[in-house]
Design a protein around this motif. Sequence first.
Motif, short mmCIF file in Angstrom:
data_model
loop_
_atom_site.label_atom_id
_atom_site.label_comp_id
_atom_site.label_asym_id
_atom_site.label_seq_id
_atom_site.Cartn_x
_atom_site.Cartn_y
_atom_site.Cartn_z
N ARG A 72 -0.05 -2.94 5.11
CA ARG A 72 -0.01 -1.54 4.67
C ARG A 72 0.40 -1.47 3.21
NH1 ARG A 72 5.13 2.39 5.75
NH2 ARG A 72 4.37 4.26 4.70
N PHE A 73 -0.30 -0.63 2.43
CA PHE A 73 0.11 -0.31 1.07
C PHE A 73 0.05 1.20 0.91
CE2 PHE A 73 -0.84 0.76 -3.35
CZ PHE A 73 0.24 0.15 -3.98
N ASP A 74 1.08 1.77 0.30
CA ASP A 74 1.18 3.22 0.14
C ASP A 74 1.71 3.53 -1.25
OD1 ASP A 74 2.47 5.94 0.24
OD2 ASP A 74 1.67 5.89 2.26
N GLN A 130 13.94 8.08 -3.71
CA GLN A 130 12.95 9.03 -4.22
C GLN A 130 12.54 8.69 -5.64
OE1 GLN A 130 15.28 12.77 -3.20
NE2 GLN A 130 13.23 13.41 -2.58
N GLY A 131 11.45 9.30 -6.07
CA GLY A 131 10.99 9.17 -7.44
C GLY A 131 9.68 9.91 -7.62
N LYS A 132 9.31 10.18 -8.86
CA LYS A 132 8.00 10.76 -9.10
C LYS A 132 6.89 9.80 -8.71
CE LYS A 132 9.14 14.16 -12.65
NZ LYS A 132 8.84 14.64 -14.02
N THR A 133 7.21 8.51 -8.71
CA THR A 133 6.28 7.48 -8.26
C THR A 133 6.95 6.64 -7.19
OG1 THR A 133 5.30 7.35 -10.46
CG2 THR A 133 4.81 5.56 -8.94
N THR A 134 6.26 6.40 -6.09
CA THR A 134 6.73 5.46 -5.07
C THR A 134 5.60 4.51 -4.73
OG1 THR A 134 6.10 6.90 -3.23
CG2 THR A 134 8.35 7.13 -4.08
N MET A 135 5.97 3.24 -4.51
CA MET A 135 5.03 2.22 -4.07
C MET A 135 5.71 1.35 -3.03
SD MET A 135 2.96 1.03 -7.51
CE MET A 135 4.42 0.61 -8.45
N LEU A 136 4.98 1.00 -1.98
CA LEU A 136 5.54 0.13 -0.95
C LEU A 136 4.44 -0.70 -0.33
CD1 LEU A 136 4.92 1.18 2.25
CD2 LEU A 136 6.32 3.08 1.44
N ALA A 137 4.84 -1.83 0.23
CA ALA A 137 3.94 -2.70 0.98
C ALA A 137 4.70 -3.22 2.20
CB ALA A 137 3.46 -3.87 0.12
N GLU A 138 3.97 -3.39 3.30
CA GLU A 138 4.61 -3.80 4.54
C GLU A 138 3.64 -4.64 5.37
OE1 GLU A 138 7.60 -1.61 7.75
OE2 GLU A 138 5.96 -0.46 6.84
N ALA A 151 8.17 -6.55 8.13
CA ALA A 151 9.01 -6.61 6.93
C ALA A 151 8.26 -5.94 5.80
CB ALA A 151 9.33 -8.05 6.55
N GLY A 152 9.00 -5.33 4.89
CA GLY A 152 8.37 -4.65 3.77
C GLY A 152 9.35 -4.34 2.67
N TRP A 196 2.38 3.05 11.86
CA TRP A 196 1.72 3.47 10.62
C TRP A 196 0.73 4.56 10.97
CZ3 TRP A 196 0.29 -2.18 8.97
CH2 TRP A 196 1.47 -2.88 8.65
N LEU A 197 1.12 5.79 10.81
CA LEU A 197 0.26 6.92 11.18
C LEU A 197 -0.11 7.70 9.95
CD1 LEU A 197 2.15 8.13 14.35
CD2 LEU A 197 0.09 6.77 14.24
N ARG A 198 -1.34 8.11 9.85
CA ARG A 198 -1.82 8.88 8.73
C ARG A 198 -2.85 9.88 9.23
NH1 ARG A 198 0.86 9.38 4.70
NH2 ARG A 198 1.19 7.15 4.77
#
Length: 391
Positions: free
Chosen positions: A276-278, A305-313, A330-331, A388-390
């Motif tokens: 997952r990448f978001d 929080q932030g104006k930009t967020t990035m994550l990978a799992e 893990a992420g 992971w729901l979208r």
Amino acid sequence: MKNALAILLFALCTLFPAQQSFAQEKKDTKLSFRDPDDHQLDLSQWILEKNGFVPMPILITEPAVGGFGGGFAPIFIQQNAPITKNGKMYPQPPDVTVGFAGYTLNDSWAAGGGRVGTIKKWGMRYMLMAGYGNINMNYYFDFDRINQNAEFEFNIKTIPVTGSLTKQFNDPRFSAGIQYMFMHNELDVKSNRSGKYIDMLNDKIADYVSGNIGWLGLKFSFDSRDNTFTPDEGIKTYISANWSNPAVGSDYKYGQFEGAFYYYLPLRYNWINGFRFDMQQSVGDQPFYIKPFIDMRGIPMARYQGKTTMLAELEERWDIKPRWSLVFFAGAGKGFDDFDQFGKAEWAWDYGSGFRYLIAKKLKLRMGVDLAMGPEGFTYYLVFGSNWLRQ
């Protein structure tokens, strides 16, 4: 967009994602909660053949709203026939009408309802939801003068109304459409602390105590997964862009972009690898309580929080038996206001494990529990389908 609305609509979004298929032939048979092949507990017949009222309990384990709570969601389902194009059959999602109400240990509560339906003549899908929430949540602020990540509890009274209309392309895996959300909010600081911290906080949020938020946006998705609830293979991508300004009923002017990518690959017949990448990006005058935040198991909502967020799992599922699975995940991710702050921004991370039970074999629907560790400690989650729901 993820904010207080996410808590209010938690039950609907997690119980019935917008692209699940229940298109099955009805059969006039005696109801059984046992699978005819292995004689294990199975709800396939009840869901698919006895199409009607489903009494669904809700278990809320989100740390940001008390760590434990419960609720109830009566759900009505109407099946839709699959679409056949170019010799291929594409299952179609059902029409779902649901009401819900929930309460948590920190006195947060919410109630509302919604419907996801189909306009068959035009090949379109619509979604409408509305409700009321009285939410108690913690938010965190960096004050330059005291160099402290200060935590304050807020009470948020919110009335959200949201809807969308999407159109399938000639290839039904692709869809695009418009969406709109209006939300009236009233905020109060609940912290009993006083002095310069409270004064600085009040100065910081003076313009955001209450108000209206409205945005209008576009969204696009591609979904080749073999199953929406618990995929074994395929790709899901989701992109949305929303604009908020007085012309659409908002007291604020800002924009927000969100992109998500999910990839499922079977490494063996009983070993499924998930990635997952978001990413979220906001610009303009956005209230602090709806800024993007890192959304992963083990991490309280709105903590990073932030104006930009990035994550990978990563998530690995090992089907040890036809009905039982083990899950390991893990992420990591970051939230920051400017890209030059990425290196200094604090990492948000999670890891953990859990189990799944194949509760509805014909739907490939698995349910279970995840135990997650994050920077703030240990949490647990009841998982319906995929974590992971979208929409």
